[in-house]
Design a protein around this motif. Sequence first.
Motif, PDB file in Angstrom:
ATOM      1  N   ALA A 278       0.817  -1.222   0.000  1.00  0.00           N
ATOM      2  CA  ALA A 278       0.000   0.000   0.000  1.00  0.00           C
ATOM      3  C   ALA A 278       0.832   1.245   0.000  1.00  0.00           C
ATOM      4  CB  ALA A 278      -0.921  -0.002   1.211  1.00  0.00           C
ATOM      5  N   VAL A 279       0.376   2.188  -0.812  1.00  0.00           N
ATOM      6  CA  VAL A 279       0.901   3.543  -0.740  1.00  0.00           C
ATOM      7  C   VAL A 279      -0.104   4.429  -0.026  1.00  0.00           C
ATOM      8  CG1 VAL A 279       1.622   5.510  -2.111  1.00  0.00           C
ATOM      9  CG2 VAL A 279       2.148   3.220  -2.899  1.00  0.00           C
ATOM     10  N   GLU A 280      -1.360   4.191  -0.327  1.00  0.00           N
ATOM     11  CA  GLU A 280      -2.399   5.095   0.146  1.00  0.00           C
ATOM     12  C   GLU A 280      -2.646   4.946   1.643  1.00  0.00           C
ATOM     13  OE1 GLU A 280      -5.818   5.098  -2.567  1.00  0.00           O
ATOM     14  OE2 GLU A 280      -4.767   3.467  -3.529  1.00  0.00           O
ATOM     15  N   GLY A 281      -2.963   6.074   2.240  1.00  0.00           N
ATOM     16  CA  GLY A 281      -3.357   6.055   3.633  1.00  0.00           C
ATOM     17  C   GLY A 281      -2.212   5.882   4.600  1.00  0.00           C
ATOM     18  N   SER A 282      -0.953   5.779   4.130  1.00  0.00           N
ATOM     19  CA  SER A 282       0.166   5.572   5.028  1.00  0.00           C
ATOM     20  C   SER A 282       0.433   6.825   5.825  1.00  0.00           C
ATOM     21  CB  SER A 282       1.407   5.188   4.217  1.00  0.00           C
ATOM     22  OG  SER A 282       1.687   6.168   3.264  1.00  0.00           O
ATOM     23  N   VAL A 283       0.885   6.648   7.029  1.00  0.00           N
ATOM     24  CA  VAL A 283       1.189   7.776   7.905  1.00  0.00           C
ATOM     25  C   VAL A 283       2.686   7.791   8.142  1.00  0.00           C
ATOM     26  CG1 VAL A 283       0.757   8.832  10.138  1.00  0.00           C
ATOM     27  CG2 VAL A 283      -1.051   7.547   9.010  1.00  0.00           C
ATOM     28  N   THR A 284       3.360   8.841   7.719  1.00  0.00           N
ATOM     29  CA  THR A 284       4.799   8.907   7.865  1.00  0.00           C
ATOM     30  C   THR A 284       5.171   9.370   9.257  1.00  0.00           C
ATOM     31  OG1 THR A 284       4.882  11.188   7.112  1.00  0.00           O
ATOM     32  CG2 THR A 284       5.011   9.497   5.413  1.00  0.00           C
ATOM     33  N   PRO A 285       6.365   8.998   9.740  1.00  0.00           N
ATOM     34  CA  PRO A 285       6.783   9.405  11.064  1.00  0.00           C
ATOM     35  C   PRO A 285       6.900  10.900  11.232  1.00  0.00           C
ATOM     36  CG  PRO A 285       8.128   7.604  10.231  1.00  0.00           C
ATOM     37  CD  PRO A 285       7.272   8.049   9.120  1.00  0.00           C
ATOM     38  N   SER A 286       7.229  11.585  10.144  1.00  0.00           N
ATOM     39  CA  SER A 286       7.449  13.021  10.240  1.00  0.00           C
ATOM     40  C   SER A 286       6.162  13.814  10.320  1.00  0.00           C
ATOM     41  CB  SER A 286       8.271  13.510   9.031  1.00  0.00           C
ATOM     42  OG  SER A 286       7.584  13.245   7.836  1.00  0.00           O
ATOM     43  N   THR A 287       5.022  13.163  10.040  1.00  0.00           N
ATOM     44  CA  THR A 287       3.754  13.884  10.057  1.00  0.00           C
ATOM     45  C   THR A 287       2.721  13.095  10.840  1.00  0.00           C
ATOM     46  OG1 THR A 287       3.172  12.864   7.975  1.00  0.00           O
ATOM     47  CG2 THR A 287       4.153  15.035   7.852  1.00  0.00           C
ATOM     48  N   ALA A 288       3.001  12.852  12.126  1.00  0.00           N
ATOM     49  CA  ALA A 288       2.179  11.943  12.921  1.00  0.00           C
ATOM     50  C   ALA A 288       0.884  12.573  13.393  1.00  0.00           C
ATOM     51  CB  ALA A 288       2.985  11.464  14.127  1.00  0.00           C
ATOM     52  N   GLN A 289       0.759  13.889  13.337  1.00  0.00           N
ATOM     53  CA  GLN A 289      -0.431  14.546  13.861  1.00  0.00           C
ATOM     54  C   GLN A 289      -0.957  15.534  12.836  1.00  0.00           C
ATOM     55  OE1 GLN A 289       0.196  16.474  17.582  1.00  0.00           O
ATOM     56  NE2 GLN A 289      -1.928  17.130  17.825  1.00  0.00           N
ATOM     57  N   THR A 290      -2.250  15.494  12.598  1.00  0.00           N
ATOM     58  CA  THR A 290      -2.866  16.412  11.649  1.00  0.00           C
ATOM     59  C   THR A 290      -2.939  17.806  12.256  1.00  0.00           C
ATOM     60  OG1 THR A 290      -4.199  14.605  10.775  1.00  0.00           O
ATOM     61  CG2 THR A 290      -4.887  16.838  10.220  1.00  0.00           C
ATOM     62  N   SER A 291      -2.410  18.811  11.548  1.00  0.00           N
ATOM     63  CA  SER A 291      -2.414  20.197  12.026  1.00  0.00           C
ATOM     64  C   SER A 291      -3.607  20.919  11.425  1.00  0.00           C
ATOM     65  CB  SER A 291      -1.106  20.898  11.632  1.00  0.00           C
ATOM     66  OG  SER A 291       0.007  20.216  12.158  1.00  0.00           O
ATOM     67  N   MET A 292      -4.764  20.814  12.081  1.00  0.00           N
ATOM     68  CA  MET A 292      -5.995  21.357  11.519  1.00  0.00           C
ATOM     69  C   MET A 292      -5.933  22.880  11.368  1.00  0.00           C
ATOM     70  SD  MET A 292      -7.753  18.741  10.785  1.00  0.00           S
ATOM     71  CE  MET A 292      -9.279  19.546  10.299  1.00  0.00           C
ATOM     72  N   LYS A 293      -5.314  23.579  12.318  1.00  0.00           N
ATOM     73  CA  LYS A 293      -5.220  25.028  12.206  1.00  0.00           C
ATOM     74  C   LYS A 293      -4.424  25.429  10.967  1.00  0.00           C
ATOM     75  CE  LYS A 293      -5.622  26.097  17.140  1.00  0.00           C
ATOM     76  NZ  LYS A 293      -4.967  26.709  18.318  1.00  0.00           N
ATOM     77  N   ILE A 294      -3.362  24.704  10.693  1.00  0.00           N
ATOM     78  CA  ILE A 294      -2.550  24.990   9.510  1.00  0.00           C
ATOM     79  C   ILE A 294      -3.337  24.668   8.241  1.00  0.00           C
ATOM     80  CG2 ILE A 294      -0.417  24.442   8.300  1.00  0.00           C
ATOM     81  CD1 ILE A 294      -0.114  26.062  10.916  1.00  0.00           C
ATOM     82  N   LEU A 295      -4.080  23.569   8.255  1.00  0.00           N
ATOM     83  CA  LEU A 295      -4.882  23.210   7.081  1.00  0.00           C
ATOM     84  C   LEU A 295      -5.922  24.282   6.773  1.00  0.00           C
ATOM     85  CD1 LEU A 295      -5.482  19.375   7.605  1.00  0.00           C
ATOM     86  CD2 LEU A 295      -3.864  20.490   6.063  1.00  0.00           C
ATOM     87  N   PHE A 296      -6.566  24.809   7.795  1.00  0.00           N
ATOM     88  CA  PHE A 296      -7.567  25.855   7.554  1.00  0.00           C
ATOM     89  C   PHE A 296      -6.904  27.163   7.111  1.00  0.00           C
ATOM     90  CE2 PHE A 296     -10.367  23.170  10.284  1.00  0.00           C
ATOM     91  CZ  PHE A 296     -11.383  23.006   9.353  1.00  0.00           C
ATOM     92  N   ALA A 297      -5.699  27.437   7.622  1.00  0.00           N
ATOM     93  CA  ALA A 297      -4.965  28.626   7.167  1.00  0.00           C
ATOM     94  C   ALA A 297      -4.586  28.487   5.692  1.00  0.00           C
ATOM     95  CB  ALA A 297      -3.723  28.837   8.019  1.00  0.00           C
ATOM     96  N   LEU A 298      -4.176  27.276   5.289  1.00  0.00           N
ATOM     97  CA  LEU A 298      -3.831  27.030   3.887  1.00  0.00           C
ATOM     98  C   LEU A 298      -5.082  27.084   3.006  1.00  0.00           C
ATOM     99  CD1 LEU A 298      -1.230  24.185   4.473  1.00  0.00           C
ATOM    100  CD2 LEU A 298      -0.741  26.413   3.420  1.00  0.00           C
ATOM    101  N   SER A 299      -6.204  26.619   3.536  1.00  0.00           N
ATOM    102  CA  SER A 299      -7.457  26.706   2.791  1.00  0.00           C
ATOM    103  C   SER A 299      -7.859  28.164   2.570  1.00  0.00           C
ATOM    104  CB  SER A 299      -8.569  25.956   3.539  1.00  0.00           C
ATOM    105  OG  SER A 299      -9.773  25.966   2.810  1.00  0.00           O
ATOM    106  N   LEU A 300      -7.651  28.998   3.599  1.00  0.00           N
ATOM    107  CA  LEU A 300      -7.927  30.425   3.462  1.00  0.00           C
ATOM    108  C   LEU A 300      -6.997  31.058   2.432  1.00  0.00           C
ATOM    109  CD1 LEU A 300      -9.358  33.021   4.362  1.00  0.00           C
ATOM    110  CD2 LEU A 300      -7.676  33.211   6.222  1.00  0.00           C
ATOM    111  N   THR A 301      -5.745  30.631   2.422  1.00  0.00           N
ATOM    112  CA  THR A 301      -4.783  31.093   1.415  1.00  0.00           C
ATOM    113  C   THR A 301      -5.281  30.764   0.014  1.00  0.00           C
ATOM    114  OG1 THR A 301      -2.885  30.872   2.905  1.00  0.00           O
ATOM    115  CG2 THR A 301      -2.435  30.788   0.545  1.00  0.00           C
ATOM    116  N   HIS A 302      -5.763  29.534  -0.155  1.00  0.00           N
ATOM    117  CA  HIS A 302      -6.298  29.095  -1.440  1.00  0.00           C
ATOM    118  C   HIS A 302      -7.545  29.893  -1.811  1.00  0.00           C
ATOM    119  CE1 HIS A 302      -7.222  25.339  -4.145  1.00  0.00           C
ATOM    120  NE2 HIS A 302      -6.812  26.382  -4.837  1.00  0.00           N
ATOM    121  N   LEU A 303      -8.413  30.129  -0.840  1.00  0.00           N
ATOM    122  CA  LEU A 303      -9.641  30.896  -1.087  1.00  0.00           C
ATOM    123  C   LEU A 303      -9.306  32.288  -1.613  1.00  0.00           C
ATOM    124  CD1 LEU A 303     -12.747  31.111   1.218  1.00  0.00           C
ATOM    125  CD2 LEU A 303     -11.730  33.194   0.307  1.00  0.00           C
TER     126      LEU A 303
END
Length: 410
Positions: free
Chosen positions: A5-30
């Motif tokens: 499998a490639v899909e759905g894998s969780v890498t050690p360097s990104t063990a936690q989802t940064s929701m605040k950063i994701l919403f900031a990036l979404s605002l950037t895209h908007l």
Amino acid sequence: MKSKAVEGSVTPSTAQTSMKILFALSLTHLLNDMFQSVVSASYPVIKDSLSLTFGQIGIVAFIYQVCASVFQPAFGILFDRKPGTRYLSLGSLSTLAGLLILAFASSIYTVAVAVSFIGLGSSIIHPEASRLTHYASGGRHGLAQSIFQVGGNLGGSIGPLLAAFIIAPYGQEYMVVFAGMAAFSILCKRPVTRWYAGRIRTFGAGNADRETARKAGLTKNRIRYSLVLLLVLIFSKYVYVASLGNYYTFYLIEKFDVTTQHSQLFLFAFLFASAAGTLVGGPAGDRFGRKYVIWCSILGTAPFSLLMPHASLVWTCVLSIVIGFVLSSAFPAILVYAQELLPAKVGLISGLFFGLAFGIAGIAAAVLGNIADRQGIEYVYKFCAYMPLLGFVAAFLPDVKPPRMIKPLF
């Protein structure tokens, strides 16, 4: 060797989802896509203000499309090789400069320079913001890309509305209002910049991602073959999207004799359904596998697209909503699937796929317009209705299932 499998894998360097950063990036895209759509919606005002011809407006639109799409893969390669914390701000500065120039442009030459800066700003922001979205995902890549892309969808929808209320009644000089918003958007990127500055070495090295690629067990030829299939799917999706996004109102007016206002309400319903589908497609890929979401999304649109040219007004509206929801769920899954095929080149993949999406949509709009002039708008919809059938090629993608299901769908 059987593919793992490639899909759905969780890498050690990104063990936690940064929701605040994701919403900031979404605002950037908007904000970025809002500026882009404001410019496109302002072409009629600029044409009248500077007494330009349709041919000159076509040249301006071509220059903008080239700068906004062709350069994205090149910038993606740069960001992969030389990660930095200032790229998003540089993109916004380029957009800011373009909007200021456009506000006071007095000839086609200054308009061309302005849209070049605005297009380059978009070419910088899309691959870099998408790349950072991948890193902030905590392994929930589909969810992250859906959040990111919903911002772009909303921005693209808001832009023409703002142009109608600000630029159309007051003139191109009021483009400075959006230049002020572009300056504000730079401040919105500060949380992302601070977050990335503390992790740039880990993400830049990409060791964990390379390990993921090694464990996938896919040969280089299989990866290239898969990328070609994904590009075919992008082609089929965005040719059909171009027919709806650019000519749906004309189709409704000609076939059903509805008013322009009513046709715009139908278009809004389609766009709203598309935004909802974008939000669902990524998380569904995290849970069930991206290949199946891609397959169901594009090929699953075909029955509805084939029915729509023969439907009544009410059923046309219903079918367009279903089509918008189902078809739009494909892009987050396609993009993440491609990123996970080449996890050490996330910037390149982001730039390539966003650039192709814009380029194909722009070229398709021009070609379909010529077909409509010669054959009629109804012919365009009967012809484009067959494009989702190309979704069958998803069956030939590597059958890679997630090694473990990510329990939360959202």
